[in-house]
Structures are given as structure tokens and as C-alpha cells.
Write an enzyme that holds these catalytic residues in place. Sequence first.
Site, PDB file in Angstrom:
ATOM      1  CE  LYS A  10      -3.791  -2.769   2.372  1.00  0.00           C
ATOM      2  NZ  LYS A  10      -4.742  -2.310   3.766  1.00  0.00           N
ATOM      3  CE1 TYR A  50      -9.484  -3.819   0.506  1.00  0.00           C
ATOM      4  CE2 TYR A  50      -8.309  -1.751  -0.582  1.00  0.00           C
ATOM      5  CZ  TYR A  50      -8.010  -2.756  -0.218  1.00  0.00           C
ATOM      6  OH  TYR A  50      -6.731  -3.323   0.647  1.00  0.00           O
ATOM      7  CG  ASN A 113      -3.133  -2.878   7.163  1.00  0.00           C
ATOM      8  OD1 ASN A 113      -3.652  -2.312   6.248  1.00  0.00           O
ATOM      9  ND2 ASN A 113      -4.336  -3.495   7.832  1.00  0.00           N
ATOM     10  CG  HIS A 116      -5.187  -6.447  -0.733  1.00  0.00           C
ATOM     11  ND1 HIS A 116      -6.064  -6.891   0.223  1.00  0.00           N
ATOM     12  CD2 HIS A 116      -4.443  -7.341  -1.357  1.00  0.00           C
ATOM     13  CE1 HIS A 116      -6.897  -7.650  -0.140  1.00  0.00           C
ATOM     14  NE2 HIS A 116      -5.932  -8.291  -1.254  1.00  0.00           N
ATOM     15  CD  GLU A 127      -8.537  -9.552  -3.551  1.00  0.00           C
ATOM     16  OE1 GLU A 127      -7.256 -10.057  -3.559  1.00  0.00           O
ATOM     17  OE2 GLU A 127      -9.385  -9.854  -2.739  1.00  0.00           O
TER      18      GLU A 127
HETATM   19  P1  IDP Z   1      -7.575  -7.388   5.648  1.00  0.00           P
HETATM   20  O1  IDP Z   1      -6.568  -6.338   4.800  1.00  0.00           O
HETATM   21  O2  IDP Z   1      -6.675  -8.559   6.724  1.00  0.00           O
HETATM   22  O3  IDP Z   1      -7.856  -8.697   4.602  1.00  0.00           O
HETATM   23  P2  IDP Z   1      -9.978  -6.424   5.777  1.00  0.00           P
HETATM   24  O4  IDP Z   1     -10.772  -6.159   6.976  1.00  0.00           O
HETATM   25  O5  IDP Z   1     -10.627  -6.975   4.472  1.00  0.00           O
HETATM   26  O6  IDP Z   1      -8.674  -6.119   6.571  1.00  0.00           O
HETATM   27  O7  IDP Z   1      -9.722  -4.614   5.257  1.00  0.00           O
HETATM   28  C1  IDP Z   1      -9.311  -3.732   4.382  1.00  0.00           C
HETATM   29  C2  IDP Z   1      -8.251  -3.310   4.683  1.00  0.00           C
HETATM   30  O8  IDP Z   1      -9.437  -2.010   4.807  1.00  0.00           O
HETATM   31  C3  IDP Z   1      -7.623  -3.250   5.702  1.00  0.00           C
HETATM   32  O9  IDP Z   1      -6.414  -3.672   5.289  1.00  0.00           O
HETATM   33  C4  IDP Z   1      -7.404  -1.681   6.341  1.00  0.00           C
HETATM   34  O10 IDP Z   1      -6.096  -1.105   5.625  1.00  0.00           O
HETATM   35  C5  IDP Z   1      -8.741  -1.688   6.307  1.00  0.00           C
HETATM   36  N1  IDP Z   1      -9.613  -1.322   7.307  1.00  0.00           N
HETATM   37  C6  IDP Z   1     -10.510  -1.741   8.042  1.00  0.00           C
HETATM   38  N2  IDP Z   1     -11.443  -1.825   8.600  1.00  0.00           N
HETATM   39  C7  IDP Z   1      -9.996  -0.771   9.249  1.00  0.00           C
HETATM   40  C8  IDP Z   1     -11.177   0.562  10.532  1.00  0.00           C
HETATM   41  O11 IDP Z   1     -11.294  -0.063  11.231  1.00  0.00           O
HETATM   42  N3  IDP Z   1     -10.384   1.638  10.228  1.00  0.00           N
HETATM   43  C9  IDP Z   1      -9.043   1.778   8.813  1.00  0.00           C
HETATM   44  N4  IDP Z   1      -8.989   1.189   8.174  1.00  0.00           N
HETATM   45  C10 IDP Z   1      -9.263  -0.272   7.968  1.00  0.00           C
HETATM   46 MG    MG Z   2      -9.526  -8.442   3.429  1.00  0.00          MG
END
Ligand code: IDP
Ligand code: MG
Length: 150
Positions: A10, A50, A113, A116, A127
Site C-alpha cells: 500500500k 474493496y 497497515n 494487502h 483480484e
Molecule cells: P485485511 O486487509 O486484513 O484483509 P479487511 O477487514 O479486509 O482486512 O479490511 C481491508 C482494509 O481496510 C484493511 O487492511 C485496512 O487497510 C482497512 N480497514 C479495515 N478496517 C478498518 C478500520 O476500522 N479503520 C481504518 N481502516 C480499516
Molecule cells: Mg480483506
Amino acid sequence: MIERTFVMLKPDAIQRGLIGAIISRLEARGFKPVAMKLMRIPRELAERHYAEHKGKSFFPGLIDYITSGPVLCMVWEGENIITVLRTMMGKTNPQDAAPGTIRGDFAQQTGRNLIHGSDSPESAKREIALFFNDYELQDYKKTIDPWLYE
Ligand code: IDP
Ligand code: MG
């Protein structure tokens, strides 16, 4: 089973100069790069990628974040890689991610974070097709393969 997964570094990973540190972990594990490209994701593509999160409170911020700068889109191949890579990434919230994981070693907040990775074979297929054409995916052998797989 040998699988392929979609991986994206990212914008925060690019800005923080962590491309090499993250990719070196995948290489050292023995995974094989199949495709890579640095790109700025158009908003519409980000929203399709997404789509499962559309309507959630964090969705607009997520789309802003992921389109805020270049990302490194990749496909990697290896034994059970979809699950193994998710383990290497660590929990979505870096504060819950174990030390030794990418998020657990390099990140602090869910909204920054770094990485992905597809969460299932269906997601990986969808994807990969969203970001790459067939001719961009490399099929090749490495001489080290017998030292990785019996
Ligand atoms: P993942 O990336 O571990 O699969 P997901 O639940 O699919 O997690 O969420 C996708 C992305 O959306 C996360 O990696 C993060 O960048 C963002 N995200 C998810 N939940 C939150 C939140 O509560 N606050 C801000 N960003 C979030
Ligand atoms: Mg995810």
C-alpha cells in the site's frame, strides 16, 4: 497445493521505503514472484477491489488511502501461499499482529497497515484478474524448486 495470491504494498509501504524489507521476506520464504507493477490505482478500480467493504464507515478513508500514491501490485506463488501469506502479514489491526509478522514488525494502525493479501482462493482469482492480464503473469521454473518442494 501450489497456489497464487494477489499482494499489494500500500502507499504507506512505498512512502516508508519498505518495499525491499517486505519483498525479501517473501523471497526468503521461497515464494516465487509471478507479476509486479507499480501503479496509481484509479478510484473506480479501488472501489471494485474493496467492494465487500462498501457501506462501512471506514470505506471512504480506505479508498482515499489506497489511491493516495503509488502501490506495488504483485502476484506470488507457493505452497498454500494464500493462508501462509496472511499469517506472515499478521492481523488487520497491527496492534493485534504478532511480532515477526509484517504488520506486527512495521505498522501501528489499521488504516496504515502496509500490505494487502487475498483472503481465499476465490478472492485471489478475482483480484489477480482485476489487476493483471494473462500476459503479465509469468510461468517459469526455478532450479531451486527441488530444494523447496519434495
Ligand atoms: P485485511 O486487509 O486484513 O484483509 P479487511 O477487514 O479486509 O482486512 O479490511 C481491508 C482494509 O481496510 C484493511 O487492511 C485496512 O487497510 C482497512 N480497514 C479495515 N478496517 C478498518 C478500520 O476500522 N479503520 C481504518 N481502516 C480499516
Ligand atoms: Mg480483506
